[in-house]
Design a protein around this motif. Structure first.
Motif, PDB file in Angstrom:
ATOM      1  N   LEU A   1       4.163  -5.333  -5.118  1.00 35.22           N
ATOM      2  CA  LEU A   1       4.856  -5.586  -3.811  1.00 35.22           C
ATOM      3  C   LEU A   1       6.202  -5.302  -4.116  1.00 35.22           C
ATOM      4  CD1 LEU A   1       3.219  -8.999  -2.965  1.00 35.22           C
ATOM      5  CD2 LEU A   1       3.067  -6.692  -1.948  1.00 35.22           C
ATOM      6  N   TYR A   2       6.940  -4.142  -3.756  1.00 35.86           N
ATOM      7  CA  TYR A   2       8.273  -3.816  -3.919  1.00 35.86           C
ATOM      8  C   TYR A   2       9.024  -3.767  -2.689  1.00 35.86           C
ATOM      9  CZ  TYR A   2       6.250  -2.071  -8.340  1.00 35.86           C
ATOM     10  OH  TYR A   2       5.581  -1.885  -9.582  1.00 35.86           O
ATOM     11  N   ASP A   3      10.354  -3.348  -2.508  1.00 37.81           N
ATOM     12  CA  ASP A   3      11.197  -3.081  -1.374  1.00 37.81           C
ATOM     13  C   ASP A   3      11.206  -4.230  -0.618  1.00 37.81           C
ATOM     14  OD1 ASP A   3      11.894  -0.466  -2.545  1.00 37.81           O
ATOM     15  OD2 ASP A   3      10.134   0.426  -1.514  1.00 37.81           O
ATOM     16  N   ASP A   4      11.298  -5.374  -0.959  1.00 36.35           N
ATOM     17  CA  ASP A   4      11.582  -6.499   0.009  1.00 36.35           C
ATOM     18  C   ASP A   4      10.139  -7.146   0.464  1.00 36.35           C
ATOM     19  OD1 ASP A   4      14.447  -6.812  -0.479  1.00 36.35           O
ATOM     20  OD2 ASP A   4      14.655  -5.406   1.283  1.00 36.35           O
ATOM     21  N   HIS A   5       8.971  -6.729  -0.200  1.00 33.76           N
ATOM     22  CA  HIS A   5       7.727  -7.440   0.442  1.00 33.76           C
ATOM     23  C   HIS A   5       7.355  -8.204  -0.769  1.00 33.76           C
ATOM     24  CE1 HIS A   5       6.875  -4.357   3.393  1.00 33.76           C
ATOM     25  NE2 HIS A   5       6.988  -3.433   2.711  1.00 33.76           N
ATOM     26  N   THR A   6       6.786  -9.546  -0.167  1.00 30.16           N
ATOM     27  CA  THR A   6       6.265 -10.431  -0.839  1.00 30.16           C
ATOM     28  C   THR A   6       4.972 -10.802  -0.620  1.00 30.16           C
ATOM     29  OG1 THR A   6       7.153 -12.046   0.531  1.00 30.16           O
ATOM     30  CG2 THR A   6       8.669 -11.458  -0.866  1.00 30.16           C
ATOM     31  N   LEU A   7       4.483 -11.719  -1.135  1.00 33.04           N
ATOM     32  CA  LEU A   7       3.104 -12.120  -0.817  1.00 33.04           C
ATOM     33  C   LEU A   7       2.979 -12.819   0.728  1.00 33.04           C
ATOM     34  CD1 LEU A   7       0.571 -12.398  -2.245  1.00 33.04           C
ATOM     35  CD2 LEU A   7       0.746 -14.564  -2.995  1.00 33.04           C
ATOM     36  N   TYR A   8       4.230 -13.213   1.418  1.00 34.43           N
ATOM     37  CA  TYR A   8       4.024 -13.563   2.414  1.00 34.43           C
ATOM     38  C   TYR A   8       4.754 -12.674   3.514  1.00 34.43           C
ATOM     39  CZ  TYR A   8       2.753 -18.046   0.511  1.00 34.43           C
ATOM     40  OH  TYR A   8       1.969 -18.990  -0.154  1.00 34.43           O
ATOM     41  N   ASN A   9       4.932 -11.693   2.682  1.00 39.37           N
ATOM     42  CA  ASN A   9       5.480 -10.231   3.655  1.00 39.37           C
ATOM     43  C   ASN A   9       4.476  -8.990   3.271  1.00 39.37           C
ATOM     44  OD1 ASN A   9       6.888  -8.687   5.616  1.00 39.37           O
ATOM     45  ND2 ASN A   9       8.689  -8.380   4.005  1.00 39.37           N
ATOM     46  N   ILE A  10       3.354  -9.291   3.265  1.00 43.82           N
ATOM     47  CA  ILE A  10       2.536  -8.088   2.716  1.00 43.82           C
ATOM     48  C   ILE A  10       2.622  -6.724   3.597  1.00 43.82           C
ATOM     49  CG2 ILE A  10       0.102  -7.161   2.136  1.00 43.82           C
ATOM     50  CD1 ILE A  10      -0.367 -10.149   1.348  1.00 43.82           C
ATOM     51  N   PRO A  11       2.716  -5.658   3.287  1.00 41.93           N
ATOM     52  CA  PRO A  11       3.038  -4.375   4.355  1.00 41.93           C
ATOM     53  C   PRO A  11       1.658  -4.212   4.787  1.00 41.93           C
ATOM     54  CG  PRO A  11       2.957  -3.685   2.101  1.00 41.93           C
ATOM     55  CD  PRO A  11       3.076  -5.045   1.895  1.00 41.93           C
ATOM     56  N   LEU A  12       1.546  -3.536   6.257  1.00 48.82           N
ATOM     57  CA  LEU A  12       0.392  -3.480   6.955  1.00 48.82           C
ATOM     58  C   LEU A  12      -0.268  -2.144   6.241  1.00 48.82           C
ATOM     59  CD1 LEU A  12       1.432  -4.013  10.562  1.00 48.82           C
ATOM     60  CD2 LEU A  12       0.410  -5.508   8.914  1.00 48.82           C
ATOM     61  N   PRO A  13      -1.666  -1.977   6.305  1.00 44.34           N
ATOM     62  CA  PRO A  13      -2.058  -0.743   5.885  1.00 44.34           C
ATOM     63  C   PRO A  13      -1.646   0.562   6.609  1.00 44.34           C
ATOM     64  CG  PRO A  13      -3.827  -2.273   6.134  1.00 44.34           C
ATOM     65  CD  PRO A  13      -2.728  -3.004   6.963  1.00 44.34           C
ATOM     66  N   ASN A  14      -1.539   1.685   6.010  1.00 43.40           N
ATOM     67  CA  ASN A  14      -1.107   2.973   6.665  1.00 43.40           C
ATOM     68  C   ASN A  14      -2.536   3.206   7.401  1.00 43.40           C
ATOM     69  OD1 ASN A  14       1.530   3.220   5.418  1.00 43.40           O
ATOM     70  ND2 ASN A  14       0.352   4.195   3.590  1.00 43.40           N
ATOM     71  N   MET A  15      -3.630   3.070   7.109  1.00 45.24           N
ATOM     72  CA  MET A  15      -4.627   3.293   8.144  1.00 45.24           C
ATOM     73  C   MET A  15      -4.710   2.472   9.039  1.00 45.24           C
ATOM     74  SD  MET A  15      -5.782   6.188   6.652  1.00 45.24           S
ATOM     75  CE  MET A  15      -5.756   7.014   5.107  1.00 45.24           C
ATOM     76  N   GLU A  16      -5.176   3.043  10.282  1.00 46.79           N
ATOM     77  CA  GLU A  16      -5.426   2.440  11.231  1.00 46.79           C
ATOM     78  C   GLU A  16      -6.661   1.442  11.054  1.00 46.79           C
ATOM     79  OE1 GLU A  16      -3.612   2.724  13.779  1.00 46.79           O
ATOM     80  OE2 GLU A  16      -2.557   4.558  14.117  1.00 46.79           O
ATOM     81  N   PRO A  17      -6.580   0.175  11.932  1.00 49.80           N
ATOM     82  CA  PRO A  17      -8.004  -0.449  11.726  1.00 49.80           C
ATOM     83  C   PRO A  17      -8.920  -0.169  12.543  1.00 49.80           C
ATOM     84  CG  PRO A  17      -6.271  -1.518  13.377  1.00 49.80           C
ATOM     85  CD  PRO A  17      -5.656  -0.237  12.679  1.00 49.80           C
ATOM     86  N   CYS A  18     -10.320  -0.593  12.243  1.00 49.43           N
ATOM     87  CA  CYS A  18     -11.330  -0.104  12.980  1.00 49.43           C
ATOM     88  C   CYS A  18     -12.392  -1.640  13.394  1.00 49.43           C
ATOM     89  CB  CYS A  18     -12.067   0.976  12.066  1.00 49.43           C
ATOM     90  SG  CYS A  18     -13.176   0.170  10.611  1.00 49.43           S
TER      91      CYS A  18
END
Length: 295
Positions: free
Chosen positions: A214-231
């Protein structure tokens, strides 16, 4: 008068039946044929396998065919009715590209063509496997698995993945991040944490944090969304992270499936409308799950 009313009633019923049959046909099953192309040479092994749409709702067939073309490179330009021709085109294109890379690298390394002992790392050819296979469908959705495995000669290791793309039968459109209207909420972040804990088989926030990058201001309570679309899967909505996206290579491809009843309020109106039409199928176990898919 009674006879006229009876005839009118029969005609009305007939029209309703025809309309119902038309609606059922438009949302009917997708039919596919499997096409493959592969080749093994000194420099590369290439393989493509597609479950190519051959029948079903026209708007859906056309949408999936275009998606396949775009996914493989978008340069085919041939007859979209001919699935085998499309597969052959992209298999040869991949083979040509890998051959060019192999020859360029050999030239840079000044490998002697007449010295069989000098091949070294070039004795292991590159590989490119791509598979677009229909995984699941019901009256409303069709979900394809996009599996891939690639390796370039001289690399430390290859890359692989297996994620889903979902099409809505009614209009052929795809399920995207626009359908997760609550993706920026605390409730969705809680689902991300729970799903990732399920994937990594851990229980606490501290244990999960140890698994993630978790880098660039991402934390456990601000996890980045997946790059892939949901299905959409039969069990719910799947979210998929690629290798290296949030964790180490050894962690694989973190993914998890959220039961629809757990995420319904965070979905777009169009998805909520569809799921409201088959609540028994979309409900069920509220526990997170994840696929273990071979590559």
């Amino acid at each position: 008068m009674n006879m006229k009313m009876t005839l009118a009633a029969v005609a009305a019923v007939a029209l309703l039946l025809l309309a119902g049959c038309k609606q059922q046909a438009e949302g009917g099953p997708l039919e596919v044929s499997t096409y493959t192309a592969q080749d093994s040479t000194r420099y590369a092994f290439t393989e493509i396998e597609l479950d190519y749409p051959t029948g079903g709702p026209a708007v859906l067939v056309d949408s999936i065919r275009k998606w396949m073309d775009e996914t493989l490179g978008g340069t085919y330009g041939g007859d979209m009715e001919d699935g085998q021709a499309l597969v052959n085109f992209y298999q040869k294109l991949s083979d040509d590209e890998l051959k060019s890379e192999w020859e360029k690298l050999r030239a840079e390394m000044e490998v002697d063509e007449d010295d069989p002992e000098g091949d070294g790392m070039f004795s292991i050819p590159s590989e490119d496997h791509t598979s677009l296979k229909m995984d699941w469908q019901n009256d409303f959705f069709v979900t394809y698995n996009h599996s891939f495995s690639v390796y370039s000669t001289g690399a430390a290791h290859g890359l692989e993945g297996n994620f889903g793309t979902t099409f809505i039968k009614e209009d052929g459109s795809r399920v995207t991040w626009n359908d997760i209207v609550g993706a920026d909420t605390d409730d969705f972040q809680a689902l991300l944490r729970e799903g990732l804990k399920s994937y990594f088989d851990v229980e606490t926030d501290e244990e999960l944090a140890d698994q993630l990058f978790l880098y660039d201001d991402h934390t456990l309570y601000n996890i980045p969304l997946p790059n892939m679309e949901p299905c959409v899967r039969a069990e719910g909505i799947e979210f998929y992270y690629s290798e290296y996206e949030i964790a180490s290579y050894s962690s694989g491809t973190p993914s998890f499936i959220v039961p629809v009843d757990r995420i319904r309020t965070l979905l777009s109106e169009r998805l909520q409308h569809i799921f409201d039409q088959y609540p028994a199928e979309a409900g069920g176990n509220s526990k997170m799950t994840h696929r273990t898919a071979p590559f």
